[in-house]
Structures are given as structure tokens and as C-alpha cells.
Motif scaffolding. Structure first.
Motif: not given
Ligand code: ADE
Ligand code: ZN
Length: 371
Positions: A29-31, A90-99, A199-202, A227-232, A251-253, A308-311
Motif C-alpha cells: 500500500l503506497h502512502l 497504460s502503466f506509464d500514464q499511471f506512473l506519471a499521474t502518481y508523480l 523499489l517502485g517506478g519504471n 521489490v516491484h517485479a513481474g508487474e510490467a 511486489g505483484h510478481g 490495493t497498491d494505490d486504492p
Molecule cells: N508506485 C506506486 N504504485 C506503483 C506500482 N504499482 N508500480 C510501480 N511503482 C508504483
């Protein structure tokens, strides 16, 4: 209690209510991803866009301008319904929005109020334990100091309600050297409830293998590793996370499902995946709930927690995720077993886990639910 063993079977209101009252855990869960939307609206009103955008580097402004969910917020943020922002193709659009949202946190008080708002939301959902991921660099970049951030983490964590532990997201997009520097700065302040790193991000640009030294350093310091892996990226990134970074959870995997040897490895070595179905669908990592790998991974004996990751960004709650799992064909007792996984796979001592698991068992007993 009504069963929901096949897909498309409606979930009974009783089961929803049973889940809502159940003591639950979130391990992924990201703050900022959990900020109540009203809290973000308040920040949009508080800070004039000119002030905020003045701090955004040109390369990020160009990225924000590319996306039609963000673009209106660059001009007149308060004139647009907040939910317009939380839609991605897309995943990149989500990451841009998050940033993008990070630029509206400008003082230590904003950060502290964010924690309080998230804690209160989690407590209201009967989440009794949460490992909350914090991307510290994004607040440091806003001029909030590490001392202010760790003080806020320490002072809010003992308040009544949900029990919180912190996981530092060292943000892979900042590169291997910077992530090490951020970790060192964090360790110098040493927040009491820091239990691990991720590690989150791209993932595409910054795959796990680049971060071997970072993970070796965190391990030396006794921190737990995810670590976030096996997601993108595909299953190779999960292998690298296990073999190079030596993570304890992933994370995800979910893309492990593409490699039968990896599935067996995860099951045999009892390496839990932090699964977040709605996130995967909204970032277009998965097509739909019907094709989500959760049931296959669970059936293969891979340990799982549901999250939920980023509810706020994905319009979901942990109870919603359970109900989606139900419609994927996972039966009620397995849903409860997966929720127990949220305590079993936590980065806390065994005796503490046992207390939470007993609380869950008592709740099930009081509701005549046996599993
Ligand atoms: N940062 C916040 N949520 C993320 C996710 N699902 N993947 C990678 N980085 C993130
Ligand atoms: Zn995440």
C-alpha cells in the motif's frame, strides 16, 4: 453463508459485510496512493498551480502534458472533477499521474496530515495492520527534510488505530546510486518502525538487476526486502529479484505465471507475492479480472497476500479486492485464508503475527465461519 465458487456468481451482501468487519492487513500500500481524494482536493485548492508547476522540471512537464487525465490539472486544477485525474490507459500514464500528485506536498505538515488521513481511512475499514510504502525522495525533492519526514513517520505511527510499519520505496527511476544515497540518508535518521525496502517506478528502464548493491546494503542493516517485479516486466525480473536482490517477498510478481519453473520455485521456497488485482487491470498489466493470474498462482501453492497498491488511484478497497477474487472463482474460505496471508507474510515477529491471526480466528468464530 452463500458460496461464490464460480465466476460471475453474485457475491452475497452477508459476505461483503463479513469482510468489511474482519480485522485485515495490507502489505502493499503506497502512502500517497491511499490519500483520501478529498485530501488531495484540499491540496489542489491550497496551492496555486503556478507555484506548484514552477517546481516541475521541463522533462516532467512535457510528460504531464502528454496525458489527457493530467493536462486539465496543469491549467486550472480546481475546475476539474478530481476523479478525472485517476484514469489511465497504460502503466506509464499511471506512473506519471502518481508523480504529478507529489508536487502538491510542499511542507512537513502536508506530509504529516497525509499520514493521519490515510491512517484514519484504514482504521475505518478495519485494517488493523499495514506496511505502508513511502517514496521519501519525492518529498525530499519538494524541500521537506529527511529529519522532518522521519519525525512525522515516528510521531504518527503510535497513534490509536491501525498498527503501521514503514517500507521505504527507494524509487528505481532515480537510479542505483541515488537510491543508495537515499537509503543512507534514511538510515542516518532511522525511523523506529522502518521494516523494509522496496523499489517502485519504471521496471522497464530500471530492472531489478541494477540494484544489487542497494539490496546488499539494506540486508546488512537488517531490513526486510521486497521489490516491484513481474508487474510490467516478465518472469525474468522475478528471477533476478530472487537471485540477485535476494528478496523475501515480491511486489505483484504476477507475471511469474508465465514460467512454470518459477511458479514451482515460489511455492517450494514459500516466497509470497503481494497481489493487487485492480491495480494490474487499471495499469493494463492484465486485460481483465477473468484473466488475472491470482487463481492459478493460489492453486499452485504460491503464498499470497491481497492488497490495493494505490486504492485512491485505482478506485478500490481491500474488501473490493476480495470480492473481485471471489468472482475469479476463489471460494469464501480461500479468501479468508488469503487474508490471513496478510498477517502470515508480514515483516513482523512470529508472536506478533500470532496475535493478529488469533484476532482473525476469533472474528470468524463469532460469525460461525469455519475455514
Ligand atoms: N508506485 C506506486 N504504485 C506503483 C506500482 N504499482 N508500480 C510501480 N511503482 C508504483
Ligand atoms: Zn506498488
Amino acid at each position: 453463508m452463500t458460496s461464490c465458487t464460480s465466476s460471475n456468481t453474485p457475491v452475497s451482501p452477508d459476505f461483503r459485510e463479513f469482510l468489511a468487519g474482519m480485522p485485515k492487513a495490507e502489505l502493499h500500500l503506497h502512502l500517497r496512493g491511499a490519500m483520501p481524494p478529498g485530501f488531495f482536493s484540499y491540496l489542489l485548492e491550497k496551492y496555486p498551480p503556478k507555484l506548484v508547476l514552477g517546481d516541475v522540471p521541463k522533462r516532467f512537464l512535457d510528460i504531464f502534458n502528454r496525458y489527457d487525465n493530467i493536462r486539465p490539472f496543469l491549467k486550472s486544477p480546481t475546475a476539474v472533477p478530481i476523479q478525472t485525474l485517476f484514469k489511465y490507459c497504460s502503466f506509464d500514464q499511471f506512473l506519471a499521474t502518481y508523480l504529478f500528485t507529489s508536487y502538491f506536498f510542499r511542507t512537513a505538515a502536508d506530509f504529516r496530515n497525509l499520514i493521519k488521513a490515510v491512517r484514519s481511512e484504514l482504521t475505518s475499514q478495519n485494517i488493523v495492520y499495514a506496511e505502508i510504502t513511502v517514496s521519501l525522495i519525492e518529498y525530499l525533492n519538494q524541500g521537506i527534510t529527511m529529519e522532518e519526514l522521519t519525525l512525522a513517520l515516528d510521531e504518527t505511527a503510535d497513534e490509536p488505530g491501525v498498527e503501521v510499519m514503514w517500507i521505504a520505496d527507494l524509487v528505481r527511476n532515480t537510479g542505483p546510486l541515488k537510491t543508495l544515497e537515499t537509503l543512507d540518508r534514511l538510515l542516518a535518521c532511522c525511523p523506529r518502525r522502518l521494516v523494509g525496502i522496496t523499489l517502485g517506478g519504471n521496471e522497464h528502464q530500471f530492472p531489478p538487476a541494477q540494484f544489487e548493491s542497494l539490496y546488499a546494503r539494506a540486508r546488512e542493516e537488517g531490513l526486510h526486502l521486497s521489490v516491484h517485479a513481474g508487474e510490467a516486466l516478465g518472469p525474468l525480473s522475478v528471477w533476478d529479484a530472487l537471485e540477485i536482490l535476494k528478496v523475501e517477498r515480491v511486489g505483484h510478481g504476477i507475471r511469474a505465471v508465465e514460467d512454470p519453473t518459477l511458479i514451482t520455485h515460489l511455492a517450494e521456497h514459500k516466497i509470497p507475492l503481494e497481489i493487487c488485482p485492480t491495480s494490474n487491470i487499471q495499469t493494463q498489466v492484465c486485460r481483465d479480472y477473468e484473466s488475472h493470474p491470482l487463481p492459478s498462482l493460489h492453486a499452485a501453492g504460491v503464498p499470497i497476500s491481497l492488497n490495493t497498491d494505490d486504492p485512491t488511484f485505482f478506485h478500490t478497497t481491500l474488501v473490493d479486492e476480495c470480492l473481485h477474487a471471489c468472482t475469479m472463482g476463489i471460494d469464501e474460505s480461500d479468501i479468508v485464508a488469503i487474508l490471513a496471508g496478510g498477517f502470515q507474510h508480514a515483516f513482523i515477529p512470529k508472536d506478533r503475527k500470532a496475535i493478529f491471526l488469533q484476532q482473525l480466528k476469533n472474528y470468524c468464530g463469532q460469525h460461525n465461519f469455519s475455514n
